[in-house]
Design a protein around this motif. Structure first.
Motif, mmCIF file in Angstrom:
data_model
loop_
_atom_site.group_PDB
_atom_site.id
_atom_site.type_symbol
_atom_site.label_atom_id
_atom_site.label_comp_id
_atom_site.label_asym_id
_atom_site.label_seq_id
_atom_site.Cartn_x
_atom_site.Cartn_y
_atom_site.Cartn_z
ATOM 1 N N MET A 116 0.937 -1.275 0.069
ATOM 2 C CA MET A 116 0.113 0.032 -0.059
ATOM 3 C C MET A 116 0.880 1.346 -0.136
ATOM 4 O O MET A 116 1.893 1.320 0.460
ATOM 5 N N THR A 117 0.329 2.185 -0.683
ATOM 6 C CA THR A 117 1.175 3.526 -0.684
ATOM 7 C C THR A 117 0.329 4.665 -0.305
ATOM 8 O O THR A 117 -1.005 4.657 -0.370
ATOM 9 N N HIS A 118 0.689 5.530 0.126
ATOM 10 C CA HIS A 118 0.092 6.867 0.488
ATOM 11 C C HIS A 118 0.200 7.976 -0.809
ATOM 12 O O HIS A 118 1.206 8.271 -1.197
ATOM 13 N N PRO A 119 -0.715 8.066 -1.629
ATOM 14 C CA PRO A 119 -0.835 8.843 -2.664
ATOM 15 C C PRO A 119 -0.371 10.462 -2.468
ATOM 16 O O PRO A 119 -0.899 10.863 -1.475
ATOM 17 N N THR A 120 -0.042 11.081 -3.455
ATOM 18 C CA THR A 120 0.049 12.603 -3.569
ATOM 19 C C THR A 120 -1.251 12.958 -3.860
ATOM 20 O O THR A 120 -1.774 12.563 -4.761
ATOM 21 N N LEU A 121 -1.697 13.958 -3.201
ATOM 22 C CA LEU A 121 -3.073 14.753 -3.450
ATOM 23 C C LEU A 121 -2.718 16.221 -3.819
ATOM 24 O O LEU A 121 -1.972 16.956 -3.288
ATOM 25 N N LEU A 122 -3.791 16.544 -4.593
ATOM 26 C CA LEU A 122 -3.634 18.242 -4.886
ATOM 27 C C LEU A 122 -5.004 18.590 -4.187
ATOM 28 O O LEU A 122 -6.041 18.228 -4.593
ATOM 29 N N PRO A 169 -3.251 10.872 4.217
ATOM 30 C CA PRO A 169 -2.785 10.443 5.358
ATOM 31 C C PRO A 169 -3.155 9.127 5.253
ATOM 32 O O PRO A 169 -2.804 8.237 6.233
ATOM 33 N N THR A 170 -3.910 8.648 4.421
ATOM 34 C CA THR A 170 -4.345 7.041 4.262
ATOM 35 C C THR A 170 -3.722 6.527 3.224
ATOM 36 O O THR A 170 -3.773 7.201 2.118
ATOM 37 N N PRO A 171 -3.259 5.336 3.284
ATOM 38 C CA PRO A 171 -2.983 4.681 1.885
ATOM 39 C C PRO A 171 -4.080 4.244 1.197
ATOM 40 O O PRO A 171 -5.215 3.741 1.495
ATOM 41 N N LEU A 172 -3.815 3.709 -0.116
ATOM 42 C CA LEU A 172 -4.720 3.333 -1.096
ATOM 43 C C LEU A 172 -4.463 2.149 -1.561
ATOM 44 O O LEU A 172 -3.221 1.687 -1.463
#
Length: 66
Positions: A1-7, A63-66
């Motif tokens: 699982m990774t924590h994505p980058t968000l705009l 803050p949460t993984p996807l």
């Protein structure tokens, strides 16, 4: 699982709420340019436009993984 980058962008319906959209690259791969209340977010390496609109904006790690 990774924590994505968000705009994180302002919501059109509120001055205290924001919307988030996932980005495909790490945080440091993006450049933010601000002129007045207008903002452009581009991929730093290619110049590809990711967002153009009202600001302020933030590029954050989810803050949460996807």
């Amino acid at each position: 699982m990774t924590h994505p980058t968000l705009l994180r962008i302002p919501a059109w319906y509120s001055k205290t709420t924001f919307e988030e959209m996932p980005l495909r690259l790490p945080q440091d791969a993006y450049a933010i340019t601000t002129i007045g209340d207008r903002v452009r977010v581009t991929e730093a390496a290619t110049g590809e436009l990711v967002y153009a609109g009202i600001g302020p904006v933030e590029i954050v790690k989810s803050p949460t993984p996807l």
